[in-house]
Design a protein around this motif. Structure first.
Motif, PDB file in Angstrom:
ATOM      1  N   GLU A   1      46.543  17.841  29.680  1.00 20.77           N
ATOM      2  CA  GLU A   1      47.673  17.524  28.804  1.00 20.77           C
ATOM      3  C   GLU A   1      48.989  17.588  29.570  1.00 20.77           C
ATOM      4  O   GLU A   1      49.869  16.754  29.361  1.00 20.77           O
ATOM      5  CB  GLU A   1      47.717  18.487  27.617  1.00 20.77           C
ATOM      6  N   VAL A   2      49.121  18.576  30.445  1.00 15.01           N
ATOM      7  CA  VAL A   2      50.342  18.710  31.238  1.00 15.01           C
ATOM      8  C   VAL A   2      50.524  17.486  32.133  1.00 15.01           C
ATOM      9  O   VAL A   2      51.605  16.902  32.197  1.00 15.01           O
ATOM     10  CB  VAL A   2      50.329  20.008  32.076  1.00 15.01           C
ATOM     11  N   VAL A   3      49.463  17.077  32.812  1.00 19.37           N
ATOM     12  CA  VAL A   3      49.547  15.912  33.701  1.00 19.37           C
ATOM     13  C   VAL A   3      49.899  14.663  32.900  1.00 19.37           C
ATOM     14  O   VAL A   3      50.781  13.884  33.299  1.00 19.37           O
ATOM     15  CB  VAL A   3      48.229  15.724  34.493  1.00 19.37           C
ATOM     16  N   GLU A   4      49.255  14.463  31.761  1.00 19.39           N
ATOM     17  CA  GLU A   4      49.561  13.295  30.927  1.00 19.39           C
ATOM     18  C   GLU A   4      51.009  13.338  30.435  1.00 19.39           C
ATOM     19  O   GLU A   4      51.713  12.330  30.448  1.00 19.39           O
ATOM     20  CB  GLU A   4      48.603  13.238  29.735  1.00 19.39           C
TER      21      GLU A   4
ATOM     22  N   THR B   1      56.451  11.303  30.756  1.00 20.76           N
ATOM     23  CA  THR B   1      57.865  11.590  30.985  1.00 20.76           C
ATOM     24  C   THR B   1      58.413  10.701  32.098  1.00 20.76           C
ATOM     25  O   THR B   1      59.491  10.122  31.970  1.00 20.76           O
ATOM     26  CB  THR B   1      58.069  13.077  31.336  1.00 20.76           C
ATOM     27  N   LYS B   2      57.658  10.581  33.183  1.00 18.82           N
ATOM     28  CA  LYS B   2      58.093   9.730  34.298  1.00 18.82           C
ATOM     29  C   LYS B   2      58.218   8.276  33.857  1.00 18.82           C
ATOM     30  O   LYS B   2      59.202   7.603  34.170  1.00 18.82           O
ATOM     31  CB  LYS B   2      57.127   9.849  35.468  1.00 18.82           C
ATOM     32  N   ARG B   3      57.226   7.789  33.105  1.00 20.75           N
ATOM     33  CA  ARG B   3      57.273   6.403  32.621  1.00 20.75           C
ATOM     34  C   ARG B   3      58.494   6.165  31.737  1.00 20.75           C
ATOM     35  O   ARG B   3      59.201   5.172  31.882  1.00 20.75           O
ATOM     36  CB  ARG B   3      56.004   6.058  31.840  1.00 20.75           C
ATOM     37  N   GLU B   4      58.747   7.105  30.826  1.00 23.24           N
ATOM     38  CA  GLU B   4      59.894   6.963  29.923  1.00 23.24           C
ATOM     39  C   GLU B   4      61.206   7.033  30.696  1.00 23.24           C
ATOM     40  O   GLU B   4      62.145   6.286  30.423  1.00 23.24           O
ATOM     41  CB  GLU B   4      59.858   8.027  28.827  1.00 23.24           C
TER      42      GLU B   4
END
Length: 84
Positions: free
Chosen positions: A58-61, A66-69
């Motif tokens: 979940e943390v990785v996802e 977050t990076k994508r956004e």
């Protein structure tokens, strides 16, 4: 150290056993999108019940989302801070 007012493991262990969460400066919640998201996932990791705590997956996802956004905002919002 997760408890900056203490510099030894024994004090930290006592606080953790009492379920006293580490303090994160509240200004990080609203200073930038990325910092706010990091605070959010950190608190999800601090949950004392293992079944309710964020898993590593979940943390990785969450971080990937977050990076994508962040990248989307940089590309589409002329007022979005480019350095953060």
């Amino acid at each position: 150290w997760i408890y900056p007012e203490y510099d030894d493991d024994a004090s930290s262990v006592k606080l953790i056993k009492k379920r006293i969460l580490p303090t994160i400066d509240p200004r990080y919640r609203t200073r930038s999108f990325i910092e706010g998201r990091l605070v959010e996932i950190m608190y999800r990791c601090f949950v004392s019940e293992a079944d309710d705590r964020a898993s590593i997956f979940e943390v990785v996802e969450f971080l990937r989302d977050t990076k994508r956004e962040h990248e989307r905002r940089k590309a589409t919002d002329p007022h979005y801070p480019k350095g953060r």
